[in-house]
Design an enzyme around this catalytic site. Structure first.
Site, short mmCIF file in Angstrom:
data_model
loop_
_atom_site.label_atom_id
_atom_site.label_comp_id
_atom_site.label_asym_id
_atom_site.label_seq_id
_atom_site.Cartn_x
_atom_site.Cartn_y
_atom_site.Cartn_z
N CYS A 43 0.83 -1.21 0.00
CA CYS A 43 0.00 0.00 0.00
C CYS A 43 0.86 1.26 0.00
CB CYS A 43 -0.91 -0.05 1.23
SG CYS A 43 -1.78 1.47 1.59
N CYS A 69 0.00 3.85 2.68
CA CYS A 69 0.43 3.34 3.99
C CYS A 69 1.89 3.70 4.24
CB CYS A 69 0.27 1.83 4.08
SG CYS A 69 -1.43 1.24 3.94
#
Length: 110
Positions: A29, A32
Site C-alpha cells: 500500500c 500506507c
C-alpha cells in the site's frame, strides 16, 4: 519505530494508555508507506501520551475484518481501552496532530 502487533498481542494494545492509535496497513500500500513516517513523528512528539501500534492486514485478516477495515491506511482510535473511531486514508502530520490533540483532550477531561 511504531510497535507492530499481532493476534497474540492485539488484545492488550489499548490497556495501558488513555489514547491508542492502531495503524492498519499492508506492505503493498503506497499511502500506507506515506503515513508511516507521519505516525513515527507523532509518536515522538506525543512521547508516550498517545500509544501508536501497527497491524499488517495481510497477516492478520481476521482482526481487520473484526474492525471492518475496507480501505487502508486506516487508523482505529481507542479511547480508554475501547475502539471509538476510525479514520481512513492518508492524513498529513498537521491534520492528524490537530485531530489527535482533540481526542487527547476528550480522554483527559472525561
Amino acid at each position: 519505530m511504531i510497535e507492530p502487533v499481532d493476534k497474540t498481542t492485539f488484545a492488550t494494545v489499548a490497556d495501558d494508555t488513555a489514547l491508542t492509535v492502531v495503524d492498519f496497513w499492508a506492505d503493498w500500500c503506497g499511502p500506507c508507506k506515506m503515513q508511516e513516517p507521519v505516525l513515527e513523528a507523532l509518536d515522538e512528539l506525543y512521547d508516550g501520551r498517545v500509544k501508536f501500534v501497527s497491524l499488517d492486514v495481510d497477516q492478520h485478516q481476521e482482526i481487520a475484518q473484526q474492525f471492518e477495515i475496507m480501505s487502508i491506511p486506516a487508523l482505529v482510535i481507542f479511547k480508554n481501552g475501547q475502539p471509538a473511531e476510525k479514520v481512513v486514508g492518508f492524513h498529513p502530520q498537521a491534520a492528524l496532530k490537530k485531530y489527535l490533540d482533540q481526542k487527547l483532550a476528550e480522554v483527559t477531561t472525561a
